[in-house]
Scaffold this active site. Sequence first.
Site, PDB file in Angstrom:
ATOM      1  CG  ASP A  67      -4.278  33.534  40.439  1.00  0.00           C
ATOM      2  OD1 ASP A  67      -3.336  33.908  39.830  1.00  0.00           O
ATOM      3  OD2 ASP A  67      -4.965  33.497  41.177  1.00  0.00           O
ATOM      4  CG  ASN A 136     -14.708  36.475  47.396  1.00  0.00           C
ATOM      5  OD1 ASN A 136     -13.363  36.762  47.454  1.00  0.00           O
ATOM      6  ND2 ASN A 136     -15.188  35.567  46.767  1.00  0.00           N
ATOM      7  CG  HIS A 138     -10.403  35.630  45.931  1.00  0.00           C
ATOM      8  ND1 HIS A 138     -11.427  35.629  44.954  1.00  0.00           N
ATOM      9  CD2 HIS A 138      -9.561  36.463  45.302  1.00  0.00           C
ATOM     10  CE1 HIS A 138     -11.110  36.416  43.938  1.00  0.00           C
ATOM     11  NE2 HIS A 138      -9.742  37.008  44.295  1.00  0.00           N
ATOM     12  CD  GLU A 143     -13.385  32.839  44.312  1.00  0.00           C
ATOM     13  OE1 GLU A 143     -13.364  33.584  45.420  1.00  0.00           O
ATOM     14  OE2 GLU A 143     -13.815  32.921  43.109  1.00  0.00           O
TER      15      GLU A 143
HETATM   16  C1  GLP Z   1      -7.847  37.788  41.231  1.00  0.00           C
HETATM   17  C2  GLP Z   1      -6.637  37.268  41.354  1.00  0.00           C
HETATM   18  C3  GLP Z   1      -6.253  37.445  42.842  1.00  0.00           C
HETATM   19  C4  GLP Z   1      -6.369  38.856  42.969  1.00  0.00           C
HETATM   20  C5  GLP Z   1      -7.593  39.422  43.068  1.00  0.00           C
HETATM   21  C6  GLP Z   1      -7.663  40.762  43.251  1.00  0.00           C
HETATM   22  O1  GLP Z   1      -9.236  37.047  41.409  1.00  0.00           O
HETATM   23  N1  GLP Z   1      -6.712  35.730  41.401  1.00  0.00           N
HETATM   24  O2  GLP Z   1      -5.011  36.930  42.883  1.00  0.00           O
HETATM   25  O3  GLP Z   1      -5.767  39.280  44.249  1.00  0.00           O
HETATM   26  O4  GLP Z   1      -8.157  39.136  41.595  1.00  0.00           O
HETATM   27  O5  GLP Z   1      -7.844  41.718  42.043  1.00  0.00           O
HETATM   28  P1  GLP Z   1      -7.678  43.209  41.936  1.00  0.00           P
HETATM   29  O6  GLP Z   1      -6.078  43.380  42.396  1.00  0.00           O
HETATM   30  O7  GLP Z   1      -7.887  43.361  40.656  1.00  0.00           O
HETATM   31  O8  GLP Z   1      -8.559  43.687  42.753  1.00  0.00           O
END
Ligand code: GLP
Length: 241
Positions: A67, A136, A138, A143
């Site tokens: 993404d 959450n 995702h 989402e």
């Molecule tokens: C973002 C990314 C996700 C990732 C998530 C968790 O929103 N789009 O791919 O898994 O954050 O992030 P973190 O690893 O900083 O907790």
Amino acid sequence: MKTIICKDYDEMSKKAAEIITKQVKEKPDSVLGLATGSTPIGLYKCLIEEHKENGLDFSKVKTVNLDEYVGLGEKDDQSYIYFMRDNLFNHINIKKENTHVPESNKEDLKLDTEKYNKLLDDIGTRDIQVLGIGVNGHIAFNEPDDKLNLRTSIVDLTEETIEVNSRFFEKKEDVPTKAISMGLEDIFDAKCIILLANGKSKKEAIDKILNGKFVDTNFPASLLHLHPNVVLIVDEEAYNG
Ligand code: GLP
């Protein structure tokens, strides 16, 4: 879903790096699906070390990322392309043309999604897809919702995700409200998915995955139960709280 519980973040990162290192050694032209966020940074550090100290060769490896935020250019240090270059690509011998992060050119977002879906179709099934998880539930930027996209699409970020991700930005208003993200079918098009989670903030989500016997589009990570080969690598904090 196979679960590996690690004592801490370092062990989680090393475990994931071992699996990817083995994959790249066995198949030098592997296709890897990569993720951003704070979780995989340790994994990328281990891979850089493998490259620098043991000569792990990425010259034939291809990568696709999950993404990207809409509206941040590649020079913005919060864009995912910047993140990937800074945390991995610039430190290993991967060819720039073999690395792919979705582009989000504000002028024609539909074209951006079409281009990325074509790229994914051309590149084919990934050998390994690395995934993190949002608090959450995702995955990538899919989402919680009543419907989830199958293919790469433009998505609205939830208030919760904007709030959580604002820790990386100077102020909350700087967090983009939209992103371009692989859909569920795209994420599933991998022989193996490595789901990484560490720290207390992920405990509730991990508990839902491991103990909730359901799939629910309002908790996107639950759909991973439907993939035949998911390895969940968690640290004790995410597992025990
Ligand atoms: C973002 C990314 C996700 C990732 C998530 C968790 O929103 N789009 O791919 O898994 O954050 O992030 P973190 O690893 O900083 O907790």
